[in-house]
Design an enzyme around this catalytic site. Structure first.
Site, PDB file in Angstrom:
ATOM      1  N   LYS A  14       0.835  -1.217   0.000  1.00 13.39           N
ATOM      2  CA  LYS A  14       0.000   0.000   0.000  1.00 13.39           C
ATOM      3  C   LYS A  14       0.867   1.264   0.000  1.00 13.39           C
ATOM      4  CE  LYS A  14      -2.112  -1.091   3.856  1.00 13.39           C
ATOM      5  NZ  LYS A  14      -1.569  -2.411   4.219  1.00 13.39           N
ATOM      6  N   ARG A  89      -9.672   1.026   8.056  1.00 11.19           N
ATOM      7  CA  ARG A  89      -9.348  -0.354   8.437  1.00 11.19           C
ATOM      8  C   ARG A  89     -10.500  -1.015   9.188  1.00 11.19           C
ATOM      9  NH1 ARG A  89      -3.438   0.552   8.279  1.00 11.19           N
ATOM     10  NH2 ARG A  89      -2.356  -1.430   8.480  1.00 11.19           N
ATOM     11  N   ARG A 128      11.908  -5.825   5.695  1.00  8.84           N
ATOM     12  CA  ARG A 128      11.880  -4.405   6.099  1.00  8.84           C
ATOM     13  C   ARG A 128      12.325  -4.252   7.554  1.00  8.84           C
ATOM     14  NH1 ARG A 128       6.409  -1.077   5.517  1.00  8.84           N
ATOM     15  NH2 ARG A 128       5.807  -2.410   7.267  1.00  8.84           N
ATOM     16  N   ARG A 134      11.769  -1.294  11.884  1.00  4.64           N
ATOM     17  CA  ARG A 134      10.434  -0.931  12.398  1.00  4.64           C
ATOM     18  C   ARG A 134      10.036  -1.922  13.479  1.00  4.64           C
ATOM     19  NH1 ARG A 134       5.583   0.640   8.257  1.00  4.64           N
ATOM     20  NH2 ARG A 134       4.331  -0.681   9.627  1.00  4.64           N
ATOM     21  N   ARG A 145      -0.819  -8.947  13.110  1.00  7.04           N
ATOM     22  CA  ARG A 145      -1.346  -7.928  12.177  1.00  7.04           C
ATOM     23  C   ARG A 145      -2.168  -8.603  11.078  1.00  7.04           C
ATOM     24  NH1 ARG A 145       4.232  -5.247  10.913  1.00  7.04           N
ATOM     25  NH2 ARG A 145       3.186  -4.061   9.287  1.00  7.04           N
TER      26      ARG A 145
HETATM   27  P1  B4P Z   1       3.858  -1.894   2.362  1.00  2.00           P
HETATM   28  O1  B4P Z   1       2.772  -2.889   2.219  1.00  2.00           O
HETATM   29  O2  B4P Z   1       3.869  -0.763   1.409  1.00  2.00           O
HETATM   30  O3  B4P Z   1       3.778  -1.522   3.886  1.00  2.00           O
HETATM   31  P2  B4P Z   1       2.747  -0.621   4.631  1.00  2.00           P
HETATM   32  O4  B4P Z   1       1.934   0.233   3.750  1.00  2.00           O
HETATM   33  O5  B4P Z   1       3.619   0.082   5.564  1.00  2.00           O
HETATM   34  O6  B4P Z   1       1.714  -1.609   5.343  1.00  2.00           O
HETATM   35  P3  B4P Z   1       1.288  -1.841   6.821  1.00  2.00           P
HETATM   36  O7  B4P Z   1      -0.134  -2.233   6.739  1.00  2.00           O
HETATM   37  O8  B4P Z   1       2.223  -2.834   7.401  1.00  2.00           O
HETATM   38  O9  B4P Z   1       1.547  -0.552   7.703  1.00  2.00           O
HETATM   39  P4  B4P Z   1       0.715   0.700   8.234  1.00  2.00           P
HETATM   40  O10 B4P Z   1       1.733   1.759   8.373  1.00  2.00           O
HETATM   41  O11 B4P Z   1      -0.476   1.007   7.392  1.00  2.00           O
HETATM   42  O12 B4P Z   1       5.301  -2.527   2.215  1.00  2.00           O
HETATM   43  C1  B4P Z   1       5.881  -3.478   3.048  1.00  2.00           C
HETATM   44  C2  B4P Z   1       7.267  -3.842   2.548  1.00  2.00           C
HETATM   45  O13 B4P Z   1       7.159  -4.593   1.341  1.00  2.00           O
HETATM   46  C3  B4P Z   1       8.172  -2.662   2.223  1.00  2.00           C
HETATM   47  O14 B4P Z   1       9.444  -2.897   2.740  1.00  2.00           O
HETATM   48  C4  B4P Z   1       8.221  -2.627   0.691  1.00  2.00           C
HETATM   49  O15 B4P Z   1       9.440  -2.144   0.197  1.00  2.00           O
HETATM   50  C5  B4P Z   1       8.015  -4.072   0.333  1.00  2.00           C
HETATM   51  N1  B4P Z   1       7.342  -4.264  -0.940  1.00  2.00           N
HETATM   52  C6  B4P Z   1       6.238  -3.576  -1.391  1.00  2.00           C
HETATM   53  N2  B4P Z   1       5.874  -4.031  -2.616  1.00  2.00           N
HETATM   54  C7  B4P Z   1       6.753  -5.049  -2.934  1.00  2.00           C
HETATM   55  C8  B4P Z   1       6.883  -5.927  -4.063  1.00  2.00           C
HETATM   56  N3  B4P Z   1       6.055  -5.850  -5.107  1.00  2.00           N
HETATM   57  N4  B4P Z   1       7.866  -6.839  -4.035  1.00  2.00           N
HETATM   58  C9  B4P Z   1       8.711  -6.924  -2.980  1.00  2.00           C
HETATM   59  N5  B4P Z   1       8.650  -6.117  -1.889  1.00  2.00           N
HETATM   60  C10 B4P Z   1       7.685  -5.188  -1.868  1.00  2.00           C
HETATM   61  O16 B4P Z   1       0.170   0.246   9.685  1.00  2.00           O
HETATM   62  C11 B4P Z   1       0.999   0.001  10.796  1.00  2.00           C
HETATM   63  C12 B4P Z   1       0.172  -0.086  12.088  1.00  2.00           C
HETATM   64  O17 B4P Z   1      -0.429   1.210  12.384  1.00  2.00           O
HETATM   65  C13 B4P Z   1      -1.025  -1.047  12.078  1.00  2.00           C
HETATM   66  O18 B4P Z   1      -0.639  -2.383  12.413  1.00  2.00           O
HETATM   67  C14 B4P Z   1      -1.946  -0.405  13.174  1.00  2.00           C
HETATM   68  O19 B4P Z   1      -1.518  -0.738  14.479  1.00  2.00           O
HETATM   69  C15 B4P Z   1      -1.729   1.091  12.985  1.00  2.00           C
HETATM   70  N6  B4P Z   1      -2.744   1.701  12.095  1.00  2.00           N
HETATM   71  C16 B4P Z   1      -2.483   2.285  10.872  1.00  2.00           C
HETATM   72  N7  B4P Z   1      -3.619   2.726  10.313  1.00  2.00           N
HETATM   73  C17 B4P Z   1      -4.637   2.415  11.171  1.00  2.00           C
HETATM   74  C18 B4P Z   1      -6.047   2.592  11.129  1.00  2.00           C
HETATM   75  N8  B4P Z   1      -6.655   3.172  10.077  1.00  2.00           N
HETATM   76  N9  B4P Z   1      -6.800   2.149  12.176  1.00  2.00           N
HETATM   77  C19 B4P Z   1      -6.209   1.573  13.243  1.00  2.00           C
HETATM   78  N10 B4P Z   1      -4.881   1.369  13.336  1.00  2.00           N
HETATM   79  C20 B4P Z   1      -4.079   1.776  12.316  1.00  2.00           C
END
Ligand code: B4P
Length: 187
Positions: A14, A89, A128, A134, A145
């Site tokens: 994402k 979410r 990552r 992280r 998660r």
């Molecule tokens: P991404 O999938 O881009 O990671 P993300 O957006 O950070 O997802 P996530 O859901 O974990 O985190 P968020 O901050 O929203 O990439 C992951 C890795 O994969 C990266 O290293 C990237 O380089 C790699 N990658 C991507 N595409 C690839 C490909 N095609 N091939 C190989 N590698 C690839 O949430 C974190 C926490 O915040 C949640 O657990 C929750 O506690 C809280 N939170 C956030 N939003 C919330 C909400 N709306 N409500 C309640 N809690 C919330």
């Protein structure tokens, strides 16, 4: 306005694809994960509360994330549109978002769900964790998660399916290949 929700399990790409979309379509990026991590880095009261929840892999309470998003939407003067990354979410968050946008006389255009196999999600997030340190990218938290996503977050897709706005794409492959699929859906 073009308002897109990027949806998918943790590690589905994402945040990664949001950056490509902003570059091409000039939308305003709103990531609740990034906003929460900024609060943690600033050592605010909200950040301290969020950190212990995020380190367990649970969801931060709806009222906190909804409040953060509302503030950001209201701060934008004349945006071309928004890309919502990691929000909504829960169905309660989705309903609040619809309400906020309708007050601005706009709405969600589409929601794009990235479909990625479970083992690939774990591999990406562990990588990552090693590279960026992280604190929620460790095996125990990652597994929680994914469970939280399956139980609490997947109903959000049914909510948008009911509005005819949901699109599903294959999130396996290179970042460039996946972006091409996203562009096709947006076109
Ligand atoms: P991404 O999938 O881009 O990671 P993300 O957006 O950070 O997802 P996530 O859901 O974990 O985190 P968020 O901050 O929203 O990439 C992951 C890795 O994969 C990266 O290293 C990237 O380089 C790699 N990658 C991507 N595409 C690839 C490909 N095609 N091939 C190989 N590698 C690839 O949430 C974190 C926490 O915040 C949640 O657990 C929750 O506690 C809280 N939170 C956030 N939003 C919330 C909400 N709306 N409500 C309640 N809690 C919330």
């Amino acid at each position: 306005m073009l308002n897109i929700v990027l949806f998918g399990p943790p590690g589905s790409g994402k945040g990664t694809q949001a950056e490509n979309i902003i570059r091409k379509y000039n939308l305003k990026h709103l990531s609740t994960g990034d906003l929460l991590r900024a609060e943690i880095a600033g050592k605010t009261e909200l950040g301290m509360r969020a950190k212990s929840i995020m380190d367990k892999g649970a969801l931060v309470p709806d009222e906190i994330v909804i409040g953060m998003i509302e503030k950001r939407i209201n701060a934008e003067k004349d945006p071309k549109g928004f890309i919502f990354d990691g929000f909504p979410r829960t169905v309660a968050q989705a309903e609040s978002l619809d309400k906020m946008l309708s007050e601005k006389k706009t709405s969600i255009t589409l929601i794009i769900s990235l479909d990625v196999k479970r083992q690939e999600l774990i591999n990406r997030l562990l990588k990552r964790g090693k590279e960026q340190g992280r604190s929620d990218d460790n095996l125990e938290t990652i597994e929680n998660r994914i469970k939280v996503y399956e139980n609490q977050t997947t109903p959000v897709m049914n909510y948008y399916d009911g509005q005819g706005k949901a699109r599903y794409i294959d999130g396996m492959g290179t970042i460039e290949e996946i972006f091409k699929r996203i562009e096709k859906v947006i076109r």
